[in-house]
Structure formats: structure tokens, C-alpha cells
Write an enzyme that holds these catalytic residues in place. Structure first.
Site, short mmCIF file in Angstrom:
data_model
loop_
_atom_site.label_atom_id
_atom_site.label_comp_id
_atom_site.label_asym_id
_atom_site.label_seq_id
_atom_site.Cartn_x
_atom_site.Cartn_y
_atom_site.Cartn_z
N PRO A 270 0.43 -1.34 0.26
CA PRO A 270 -0.04 0.44 -0.22
C PRO A 270 0.82 1.31 0.33
O PRO A 270 1.78 1.50 0.77
CB PRO A 270 -0.82 -0.18 1.18
N CYS A 338 -0.81 29.86 -13.86
CA CYS A 338 -0.99 30.69 -14.76
C CYS A 338 -1.95 29.24 -15.34
O CYS A 338 -1.48 29.14 -16.62
CB CYS A 338 -0.27 31.20 -15.51
N GLU A 339 -3.01 29.24 -14.65
CA GLU A 339 -3.47 27.92 -15.88
C GLU A 339 -4.58 27.62 -14.71
O GLU A 339 -4.42 27.72 -13.75
CB GLU A 339 -3.28 26.43 -15.73
N TYR A 366 1.00 10.62 -2.68
CA TYR A 366 1.33 11.18 -4.53
C TYR A 366 0.95 12.66 -4.41
O TYR A 366 -0.21 13.51 -5.01
CB TYR A 366 -0.25 10.70 -5.08
N1 LLP Z 1 1.71 -1.46 -6.13
C1 LLP Z 1 2.02 -1.14 -7.46
C2 LLP Z 1 2.05 -1.87 -8.48
C3 LLP Z 1 1.26 0.70 -7.49
O1 LLP Z 1 1.55 0.87 -8.95
C4 LLP Z 1 0.67 0.87 -6.23
C5 LLP Z 1 0.28 2.32 -7.01
C6 LLP Z 1 1.05 1.41 -5.55
C7 LLP Z 1 0.95 -0.69 -5.16
C8 LLP Z 1 0.23 1.50 -4.42
O2 LLP Z 1 -1.59 1.79 -5.11
P1 LLP Z 1 -1.72 2.61 -3.23
O3 LLP Z 1 -2.12 1.59 -1.84
O4 LLP Z 1 -0.91 3.69 -2.59
O5 LLP Z 1 -3.38 2.87 -3.76
N2 LLP Z 1 -1.19 8.98 -8.41
C9 LLP Z 1 -2.45 8.47 -8.47
C10 LLP Z 1 -2.32 7.09 -7.20
C11 LLP Z 1 -1.73 6.19 -8.33
C12 LLP Z 1 -1.00 5.06 -8.25
C13 LLP Z 1 -0.10 4.40 -8.73
N3 LLP Z 1 -0.15 3.02 -8.00
C14 LLP Z 1 -2.89 8.89 -7.00
O6 LLP Z 1 -2.69 10.33 -6.78
O7 LLP Z 1 -4.27 8.73 -6.43
#
Ligand code: LLP
Length: 411
Positions: A270, A338-339, A366
Site C-alpha cells: 500500500p 497560470c492555468e 502522491y
Molecule cells: N503497487 C503498485 C504496483 C502500484 O502501481 C501502486 C500504485 C501501489 C502498489 C500503491 O497503490 P495505493 O495503495 O497507493 O493505492 N497518483 C495516483 C495514484 C497512482 C497509484 C499508482 N500505483 C493518485 O494520486 O491518486
């Protein structure tokens, strides 16, 4: 960040004092929240004898946060060779590092092998090449795509039929052929369904698909079911019911191990669950503008520092740290880019005046890691609060950082 009845505080520290000391915009992370989340996760899967948590570091890569994760007992998941090197640098052992890249070059895979980390391959061509190069000498994991659509929105759904990620679960025969022809040993099955998945059933369904596929792989050391647990972003929203998911999957996993004939490791990776809620982006209001139909609070930040609202329509709760008890009014909180860079639209919040500090919540995952220098702005500083003490863990960028790599030529 908590509200204690009269003011906000982070482990007893007044966020306004942090703004005085370090300036704004400022990312602040509460280590206590990270620790609590880590314990909730481990507790949910307490019935699994061999459990491994790989923090998905792409969510928050500050090296001091990584060190803290290590101290908690977490391992890590990485998606680039640079992330691998960050983790090695802070002291993770190579075998505590999962490396799950998407479509990277062969030379990057080879470098990961040289560094000795756990590699997850996400395509048949890479698996075949890997098998030919290493045979049985370097056991490897593969990322499967189980063809399940789930997640907060399409952009963060990563296991559906049209997603670029993983080897289709319908291509198990091809994987078997490659195993036979090259002798490659598959020691891990990996999948990641998507981000912000609330429904317990999704986790269970996907687990079933992977357990079923796992019967075809005799050398497994682990099954990695990815990340994607949802945490609440809106005030009355619910996250994934961790005790429910944990108990159900633990029971099913233990049964799987019995049927498989030995205990293997269950891995979760996670990002958001561990760090989304620990973070606050503190910003200062530059200008309040009342148009006939709408009021804007312009802050000294924007999509350059927090792109989630514009990129995913993400909701981040915003509080008025300077003036939490004022009468409420409606605002669009917007950036200085500026967007169009709305951080919040039609938000009812305590009256905002110029100079107020606002706290953008759930800014741990993120947020800094997706920040940029757009509009030639520097990226913020980061502070980690542990045991009531604030530690600067990243200096604010400077003008030098903006111009450092630019080469001025007359053409
Ligand atoms: N494992 C893999 C292979 C992943 O690609 C990701 C996230 C995770 C684990 C962890 O996922 P999480 O538990 O954080 O949901 N930038 C986006 C989220 C993109 C997630 C990409 N992969 C946002 O800000 O919502």
C-alpha cells in the site's frame, strides 16, 4: 492535523509556528499517523503467519520517511531504479526491496538484478528475455493482470482488460511455455488492481483469481496482492474495512497454503493507506477576490505542488488554520499557477482573509512526489513530526534549482 477545540495542532505543535519557522507552502507529515496505519494493517492480517508489508514508496519518497518505515518493520515496493537506489541508500536490504516497474528497458532490469532486489516482470517479452539470460539462477516474480475493473477512477484502475499493466491472466500458457523453454524460476506472483478500492469483495475476488493461477507455479515463495486500500478523503467518507478484508483474506490465504502444501508469504504494497492521512500542505492566502457570483482564495501554491484535484478530480479537505472558528462562506480555493488550478470548488469554510494559512489535508500520498517546477516555481520544504518534535526533512528548493541544469546557448 487535529482540531483541539480552539486551534489545529500536529502532536501539540501549532502549524502556524511551523509556517513561521519554515515558510509556506510547506508539507508536514505526522509520523504517529504513519505508525498507526502500519499497525492497523499488520493487525488486520494478524492470522497470516508470514506477512510482508512493502510500502509503495512512489507515494512518498522522502528518505527520512523511508527510514521511519524501515524502523517500523516495513519493506518497500519500488517502480524505478532510482527508487531502488533510494531504498538501498537508507539501508533496506536488497531482498527487502520489491521492484515492480512498468515497461522499463532491459538495462534497467539488469541493473536491478545486479543490485539483488526482487524483480517483478510485467510482460511476456521481458520474461522470455529474462529466462534466456538467467535461467534458474535468479528467481523472479511476475505481475499478472487479472482483468478486474476497480479503483477510485479510470486513471488509477490498473488491472482491467485495457490497462497497460501486467501479463494477462489469460496468458498463463505462454508463461508456462517460457518457464519450460528457459528454466526461469517464478518465485512470486504479483498483481495490483488499482487505487482507492473500498469494496472488500474486490480484494477477495482478485485474491481468488491469483490463488487459482498460483496452482500452476510450483516454486512460489510469495503472493503479492498489491495495494489500493481506500482511506477517507471527504469528511464522512468510509475507507476500506480493513478488519473485514484482513480476516477474510487471511482465512482464504491460509487455506490456499494448506492446499499448496507449504506456507508462503503474503505481501501487500500500500501507498495511500500508510501515508495519505499523515500529510498536510500548509499554504498561505495571497489574495481573496469576490466576483459577483463566486469568491476565490488564491494561495501561494497550486497544481505544481498538488496536482491531484486537477488530475483526478480528487477531493482534499481544506481547513482555515489561522481562523478556524469564523463564520462560514463559500470559496473556490485556487492556486497561483497560470492555468486553471482549482484545489477546491464551492467549499464552505470559515471566512478567509489575506495572509491566512490554510491546511490541505490528506496530502501525504502522491502529493510532494508528483510536484513539479511548473511556472518556474520551487518545490516546498517537507517537515516530519515525530514525538512532538518537528524535523526539517527536505529544504525548500531555491532559484539555483530552477536554473541549475539549463544551458544557455545563443542560436
Ligand atoms: N503497487 C503498485 C504496483 C502500484 O502501481 C501502486 C500504485 C501501489 C502498489 C500503491 O497503490 P495505493 O495503495 O497507493 O493505492 N497518483 C495516483 C495514484 C497512482 C497509484 C499508482 N500505483 C493518485 O494520486 O491518486
Amino acid at each position: 492535523m487535529n482540531f483541539n477545540g480552539s486551534r489545529f495542532d500536529i502532536q501539540g505543535i501549532n502549524p502556524l509556528d511551523l509556517c513561521e519557522q519554515y515558510g509556506t507552502p510547506l508539507y508536514v507529515y505526522d509520523a504517529q499517523i504513519i505508525e498507526n496505519q502500519y499497525k492497523i494493517l499488520r493487525g488486520a492480517f494478524a492470522d497470516v503467519s508470514r506477512l510482508r508489508i512493502n510500502f509503495a514508496i512512489k507515494a512518498l519518497t522522502n528518505v527520512s520517511v523511508l527510514k521511519f518505515m524501515k524502523r517500523l518493520g516495513s519493506c518497500v515496493d519500488t517502480v524505478s531504479i532510482e527508487e531502488v537506489k533510494l531504498c538501498l541508500r537508507v539501508g533496506f536490504e536488497p531482498q527487502q526491496i520489491g521492484y515492480t516497474p512498468s515497461g522499463v528497458s532491459w538495462s534497467e532490469i539488469e541493473e536491478a538484478v545486479r543490485l539483488g532486489v526482487k524483480v517483478h516482470l510485467d510482460s511476456l517479452p521481458l520474461l522470455e528475455r529474462f529466462g534466456k539470460a538467467h535461467g534458474a539462477n535468479y528467481p523472479v516474480g511476475i505481475r499478472l493482470n487479472p482483468h478486474v475493473m476497480a479503483g477510485g477512477n479510470l486513471k488509477i484502475s490498473t488491472a482491467h482488460e485495457r490497462s497497460k499493466f501486467g501479463i494477462s491472466i489469460l496468458q498463463l500458457d505462454d508463461i508456462q511455455r517460457i518457464m519450460k523453454e528457459t528454466g526461469v524460476v517464478i518465485e512470486g506472483l504479483h498483481q495490483h488492481t488499482g487505487s482507492e478500492i473500498k469494496e472488500s469483495e474486490v480484494f477477495l475476488n482478485v485474491a481468488e483469481l491469483i490463488f487459482d493461477a498460483a496452482k500452476n507455479f510450483p516454486d512460489l515463495q510469495y503472493i503479492d496482492l498489491g495495494g489500493g486500500f481506500k482511506v477517507p478523503y471527504k469528511p464522512h467518507e468510509k475507507g476500506t474495512n480493513m478488519p473485514k478484508v484482513g480476516a477474510a483474506i487471511a482465512a482464504r490465504f491460509n487455506q490456499f497454503c494448506k492446499d499448496y502444501g507449504r506456507d508462503i508469504e503474503l505481501v501487500w504494497e500500500p501507498g495511500k493507506f500508510l501515508v495519505a492521512q499523515c500529510g498536510t500542505l500548509l499554504v498561505r492566502v495571497n489574495v481573496v477576490k469576490h466576483n459577483p457570483s463566486i469568491s476565490f482564495a488564491h494561495v501561494d501554491s497550486g497544481l505544481n505542488h498538488l496536482i491531484r484535484p486537477m488530475m483526478y478530480d480528487a477531493y482534499h479537505e481544506i481547513v482555515n488554520v489561522s481562523n478556524p472558528l469564523a463564520d462560514k462562506r463559500l470559496y473556490n480555493v485556487v492556486g497561483y499557477i497560470c492555468e486553471t488550478d482549482n484545489l477546491a470548488e464551492d467549499r464552505e469554510m470559515p471566512e478567509i482573509t489575506e495572509g491566512d494559512v490554510l491546511g490541505i489535508q490528506n496530502a501525504g500520498a502522491y502529493c510532494f512526489t508528483m510536484a513539479s517546477n511548473y511556472n518556474s516555481r520551487v518545490r516546498p520544504a517537507e517537515v516530519l513530526v515525530y514525538n512532538g518534535q518537528a524535523h526539517l526533512v527536505r529544504a525548500r528548493e531555491t532559484w539555483d534549482d530552477i536554473v541549475r541544469n539549463q544551458i544557455e546557448v545563443e542560436v
